[in-house]
Scaffold this motif. Structure first.
Motif, mmCIF file in Angstrom:
data_model
loop_
_atom_site.group_PDB
_atom_site.id
_atom_site.type_symbol
_atom_site.label_atom_id
_atom_site.label_comp_id
_atom_site.label_asym_id
_atom_site.label_seq_id
_atom_site.Cartn_x
_atom_site.Cartn_y
_atom_site.Cartn_z
ATOM 1 N N GLY A 266 0.775 -1.224 0.000
ATOM 2 C CA GLY A 266 0.000 0.000 0.000
ATOM 3 C C GLY A 266 0.809 1.277 0.000
ATOM 4 O O GLY A 266 2.037 1.281 0.094
ATOM 5 N N GLY A 285 -13.245 0.020 -1.284
ATOM 6 C CA GLY A 285 -12.355 0.976 -0.634
ATOM 7 C C GLY A 285 -13.143 1.970 0.197
ATOM 8 O O GLY A 285 -14.330 1.782 0.459
ATOM 9 N N VAL A 338 -6.201 1.705 3.168
ATOM 10 C CA VAL A 338 -7.289 1.357 2.264
ATOM 11 C C VAL A 338 -7.309 2.363 1.119
ATOM 12 O O VAL A 338 -7.234 3.571 1.333
ATOM 13 N N PHE A 339 -7.368 1.850 -0.136
ATOM 14 C CA PHE A 339 -7.402 2.716 -1.314
ATOM 15 C C PHE A 339 -8.808 3.281 -1.495
ATOM 16 O O PHE A 339 -9.758 2.889 -0.811
ATOM 17 N N GLN A 341 -10.883 2.751 -3.957
ATOM 18 C CA GLN A 341 -11.831 1.759 -4.452
ATOM 19 C C GLN A 341 -11.360 0.321 -4.277
ATOM 20 O O GLN A 341 -12.010 -0.603 -4.756
ATOM 21 N N MET A 342 -10.275 0.124 -3.577
ATOM 22 C CA MET A 342 -9.735 -1.223 -3.388
ATOM 23 C C MET A 342 -9.085 -1.350 -2.023
ATOM 24 O O MET A 342 -8.831 -0.352 -1.340
ATOM 25 N N ALA A 343 -8.816 -2.591 -1.634
ATOM 26 C CA ALA A 343 -8.109 -2.866 -0.387
ATOM 27 C C ALA A 343 -7.330 -4.161 -0.544
ATOM 28 O O ALA A 343 -7.615 -4.980 -1.424
#
Length: 399
Positions: A266, A285, A338-339, A341-343
């Motif tokens: 990350g 996310g 945490v991104f 829209q993603m993790a």
């Protein structure tokens, strides 16, 4: 449920909602009416579908916050009583509510006068609940305002004053003094209205917290939302109640790699693998509500200490305090930042996981930035929610 299309969806357990309703009804005297609060899209469970589920189980009175919520229920042919908890401040809003037979709240002299005018002009029956402010400070009328509004409305043949209510400020706290003070204030207002010659049949002040802690405050009706959604209100409660959370946020593994010990994960390299590990990518996310929290000011120094302590324990990835996703029976930590829209999810090497497998993600139901597809399940299988005349959609929303 591998037949579900899309990468994100909600599973709502119908039996869990019904179970929670029965738990509430078991503590409720038969003379006390249940007002099911399904505001904020029924706490993420879907207001229309939840109303249908509860209506089939005998609930005939619902409450929402805003007019658009009430109108959406009427559009979906919900025929039960629907009460608004927030004020209506324009002729257009009142006309729309009265046209759909929505029970309105009067929280000020202005609203009382406006309702008097609009109901007479429309010549339509208006069912009203008066809102008293006894110490929350949000909106509502004091003693003098209540008496004036009652005087204005009681001679209007179009208006039926069905109820009067208030809202408690700290019923979940360990100190009962302020709640009891509010209750005495509220009952004194009711007594004075009665002495003025107006008998209001439905008096209510109990939300979920008051319902649990103060059965003597149930009065003629209780407003229950949090408990039906499977959650205990924050605070201290001695009497246990068996609830089931109907809500699960699901997604799928879209990428899976095995990375060596020492690999960083990350942005800002905030996580580093201690051992060779599988790392899965999930398409959820903070844009979907993951890792978001309510950020109100701490209520006390002790509350602040608890918040800081939880942050520190989460930093060290202790399972109880770190975000955990569930994959094929494994609880797996969400690692790194945490991104949008993603993790990233760390998975044990021995775990059998493949791309496309379902993942249950700890997204709080009331913090969803947008609602994904919603699927209603019974005994683990998607099903339709039948109404007397209509069938609800199984899935709605954007994927």
């Amino acid at each position: 449920m591998q037949n579900i299309t899309g990468d994100r969806w909600l599973e709502i357990d119908i039996d869990a909602i019904r179970h929670n309703l029965e738990q509430v009804k078991a503590r409720l005297d038969e003379s006390v009416r249940l007002i099911a609060v399904i505001k904020a899209d029924a706490y993420g469970h879907g207001a229309v579908e939840t109303a249908r589920i509860l209506y089939q189980s005998g609930v005939d009175f619902f409450a929402v916050t805003f007019l658009d919520e009430a109108l959406a229920l009427r559009k979906a042919s919900i025929r039960a009583s629907i009460m608004l908890l927030s004020p209506l401040t324009s002729e257009e809003q009142l006309a729309a509510a009265l046209d759909k037979h929505i029970t309105v709240s009067v929280t000020s002299l202005y609203e009382g006068q406006l309702l008097d005018q609009v109901s007479r002009r429309m010549n339509v029956k208006a069912t009203v609940h008066l809102k008293a402010d006894t110490g929350l400070g949000r909106f509502g009328m004091n003693r003098e305002e209540l008496l004036e509004v009652c005087s204005t409305l009681k001679d209007n043949p179009c208006i039926y004053i069905e109820g009067i209510y208030t809202h408690m400020a700290e019923a979940a706290s360990g100190n009962a003094s302020y709640t009891c003070k509010q209750f005495r204030h509220f009952t004194a207002m009711i007594d004075e209205i009665n002495q003025a010659g107006l008998k209001i049949p439905v008096c209510h002040c109990a939300n979920s917290a008051v319902f649990l802690k103060y059965p003597q405050m149930h009065l003629d009706a209780v407003r229950i939302g949090t408990l039906l959604s499977g959650e205990i209100p924050a605070g201290k409660f001695n009497a246990p109640i068996d609830l089931i959370d109907p809500f699960k946020f699901k997604t799928r593994v879209i990428s899976l790699r095995t990375l060596p010990a020492g690999s960083y994960l990350g942005y800002a390299r905030t996580a580093r693998l201690r051992r060779e590990t599988k790392v899965a990518v999930i398409p959820v996310g903070f844009n979907h509500g993951l890792a978001l929290q309510v950020a109100n000011r701490p209520t006390s120094l002790l509350d602040l200490v608890k918040i800081v302590a939880k942050k520190c324990l989460a930093y060290f990835n202790l399972p109880r305090f770190a975000l955990q996703a569930k994959i094929n029976g494994y609880s797996c930590p969400i690692r790194g930042k945490v991104f949008m829209q993603m993790a990233l999810v760390e998975i044990p090497l021995q775990a059998t996981v493949k791309i496309g497998d379902e993942v249950e993600v700890p997204v709080h139901k009331t913090l969803l930035a947008r609602s994904p597809n919603r699927v209603y399940v019974k005994d683990g299988e998607a099903c339709k929610i039948e109404d007397d005349e209509r069938t609800a959609y199984i899935v709605e929303g954007d994927s």
